[in-house]
Scaffold this motif. Structure first.
Motif, mmCIF file in Angstrom:
data_model
loop_
_atom_site.group_PDB
_atom_site.id
_atom_site.type_symbol
_atom_site.label_atom_id
_atom_site.label_comp_id
_atom_site.label_asym_id
_atom_site.label_seq_id
_atom_site.Cartn_x
_atom_site.Cartn_y
_atom_site.Cartn_z
ATOM 1 N N VAL A 199 -25.699 2.709 24.370
ATOM 2 C CA VAL A 199 -24.752 3.425 25.224
ATOM 3 C C VAL A 199 -23.441 2.674 25.424
ATOM 4 N N ASP A 200 -23.384 1.429 24.993
ATOM 5 C CA ASP A 200 -22.180 0.618 25.173
ATOM 6 C C ASP A 200 -21.180 0.776 24.022
ATOM 7 N N ARG A 201 -21.445 1.682 23.110
ATOM 8 C CA ARG A 201 -20.537 1.907 21.983
ATOM 9 C C ARG A 201 -20.344 3.400 21.767
ATOM 10 N N SER A 202 -19.235 3.746 21.150
ATOM 11 C CA SER A 202 -18.964 5.150 20.829
ATOM 12 C C SER A 202 -19.677 5.529 19.546
ATOM 13 N N ARG A 203 -20.087 6.787 19.454
ATOM 14 C CA ARG A 203 -20.701 7.312 18.230
ATOM 15 C C ARG A 203 -19.637 8.020 17.413
ATOM 16 N N THR A 204 -19.812 7.978 16.109
ATOM 17 C CA THR A 204 -18.911 8.687 15.210
ATOM 18 C C THR A 204 -19.735 9.588 14.284
ATOM 19 N N PHE A 205 -19.059 10.452 13.587
ATOM 20 C CA PHE A 205 -19.732 11.307 12.609
ATOM 21 C C PHE A 205 -20.382 10.460 11.521
ATOM 22 N N MET A 206 -19.780 9.339 11.190
ATOM 23 C CA MET A 206 -20.360 8.446 10.178
ATOM 24 C C MET A 206 -21.714 7.908 10.627
ATOM 25 N N ASP A 207 -21.914 7.726 11.938
ATOM 26 C CA ASP A 207 -23.231 7.316 12.441
ATOM 27 C C ASP A 207 -24.280 8.358 12.065
ATOM 28 N N ASP A 208 -23.942 9.635 12.254
ATOM 29 C CA ASP A 208 -24.881 10.708 11.913
ATOM 30 C C ASP A 208 -25.239 10.677 10.427
ATOM 31 N N ILE A 209 -24.263 10.389 9.595
ATOM 32 C CA ILE A 209 -24.517 10.340 8.155
ATOM 33 C C ILE A 209 -25.376 9.121 7.811
ATOM 34 N N LYS A 210 -24.994 7.939 8.303
ATOM 35 C CA LYS A 210 -25.735 6.709 7.981
ATOM 36 C C LYS A 210 -27.163 6.730 8.519
ATOM 37 N N GLU A 211 -27.397 7.461 9.620
ATOM 38 C CA GLU A 211 -28.723 7.485 10.236
ATOM 39 C C GLU A 211 -29.632 8.580 9.672
ATOM 40 N N HIS A 212 -29.107 9.414 8.783
ATOM 41 C CA HIS A 212 -29.932 10.437 8.144
ATOM 42 C C HIS A 212 -31.052 9.730 7.389
ATOM 43 N N PRO A 213 -32.291 10.217 7.478
ATOM 44 C CA PRO A 213 -33.422 9.521 6.846
ATOM 45 C C PRO A 213 -33.239 9.224 5.361
ATOM 46 N N ILE A 214 -32.637 10.123 4.610
ATOM 47 C CA ILE A 214 -32.457 9.886 3.172
ATOM 48 C C ILE A 214 -31.441 8.774 2.941
ATOM 49 N N ILE A 215 -30.334 8.807 3.660
ATOM 50 C CA ILE A 215 -29.315 7.758 3.514
ATOM 51 C C ILE A 215 -29.882 6.417 3.953
ATOM 52 N N ALA A 216 -30.608 6.389 5.074
ATOM 53 C CA ALA A 216 -31.217 5.147 5.554
ATOM 54 C C ALA A 216 -32.199 4.598 4.523
ATOM 55 N N MET A 217 -32.949 5.485 3.883
ATOM 56 C CA MET A 217 -33.901 5.053 2.863
ATOM 57 C C MET A 217 -33.158 4.477 1.648
ATOM 58 N N LEU A 218 -32.076 5.132 1.243
ATOM 59 C CA LEU A 218 -31.316 4.662 0.081
ATOM 60 C C LEU A 218 -30.619 3.330 0.346
ATOM 61 N N THR A 219 -30.162 3.120 1.584
ATOM 62 C CA THR A 219 -29.457 1.872 1.921
ATOM 63 C C THR A 219 -30.404 0.791 2.404
ATOM 64 N N GLY A 220 -31.661 1.159 2.689
ATOM 65 C CA GLY A 220 -32.641 0.177 3.157
ATOM 66 C C GLY A 220 -32.520 -0.163 4.625
ATOM 67 N N GLU A 221 -31.718 0.584 5.363
ATOM 68 C CA GLU A 221 -31.551 0.326 6.792
ATOM 69 C C GLU A 221 -32.451 1.245 7.599
ATOM 70 N N SER A 222 -33.152 0.670 8.561
ATOM 71 C CA SER A 222 -33.978 1.468 9.467
ATOM 72 C C SER A 222 -33.400 1.362 10.859
ATOM 73 N N LYS A 223 -32.986 2.468 11.395
ATOM 74 C CA LYS A 223 -32.394 2.503 12.728
ATOM 75 C C LYS A 223 -33.359 3.112 13.745
ATOM 76 N N GLN A 224 -34.617 3.276 13.378
ATOM 77 C CA GLN A 224 -35.581 3.960 14.234
ATOM 78 C C GLN A 224 -35.638 3.353 15.635
#
Length: 185
Positions: free
Chosen positions: A74-99
């Motif tokens: 809650v201490d940071r602003s969200r952007t549309f890019m957050d929605d894209i990077k956090e999509h399960p397929i993108i997260a899987m391709l980049t190896g990042e887990s934001k769960q």
């Protein structure tokens, strides 16, 4: 040449499926996993749920009692890019887990509401809440008062004695409400 045409057709179909999947996951519906016991007995640790995202997309305020998925940062602003990077397929391709940043909670207060916790009970605008979904009564502590600011909500887990929620992390900006638990299991 015929083989190349066939390969091109398959690549085009896969590309369309990928783009459609991104669109659905960002704007319509997305799977999430409950992490921990803060929503017991309603939801359980590691349970998969599906959230409808069009409320987030349109900036709507969820209803009282809705189970919502929030971005706990809650201490940071969200952007549309957050929605894209956090999509399960993108997260899987980049190896990042934001769960671990996504919390599943229940909406208790909307913008302008006064939330009071007195003697282990929750009041909204002076009215005691009927909460048949909670696991057990909260451990009685000091009385607390929260005035929900504009463009924010107040959330709590159903397992009030074991929940990291608005009492700890603060008010949740509306753009951090990622979705509402849908009718799907």
């Amino acid at each position: 040449m015929k083989v190349w045409k066939e390969i091109r057709g398959w690549l085009f179909s896969i590309g369309i499926a990928f783009i459609l999947s991104l669109f659905i996951g960002i704007f319509v519906i997305q799977p999430y996993k409950v992490d921990g016991h803060s929503m017991d007995p309603t939801l359980h640790d590691r349970q998969r749920i599906y959230a409808e995202k069009w409320s987030h997309t349109l900036g709507n305020v969820p209803d009282y009692g809705d189970i919502v998925i929030i971005d706990s940062r809650v201490d940071r602003s969200r952007t549309f890019m957050d929605d894209i990077k956090e999509h399960p397929i993108i997260a899987m391709l980049t190896g990042e887990s934001k769960q671990e940043i996504f919390f599943v909670k229940r909406l208790i207060g909307k913008p302008g509401d006064k939330i009071e916790i007195k003697e282990g009970k929750v009041y909204r605008n002076g009215q005691l809440l009927n909460e048949p979904y909670i696991k057990e009564q909260m451990v009685i502590g000091p009385d607390q008062v929260y005035n929900v600011p504009a463009d924010h909500v107040f959330v709590m887990g159903d397992n009030r004695n074991n929940s990291k929620d608005s009492r700890m992390i603060g008010y949740i900006p509306l753009d951090h409400v990622m979705g509402i638990k849908g009718f799907f299991k």
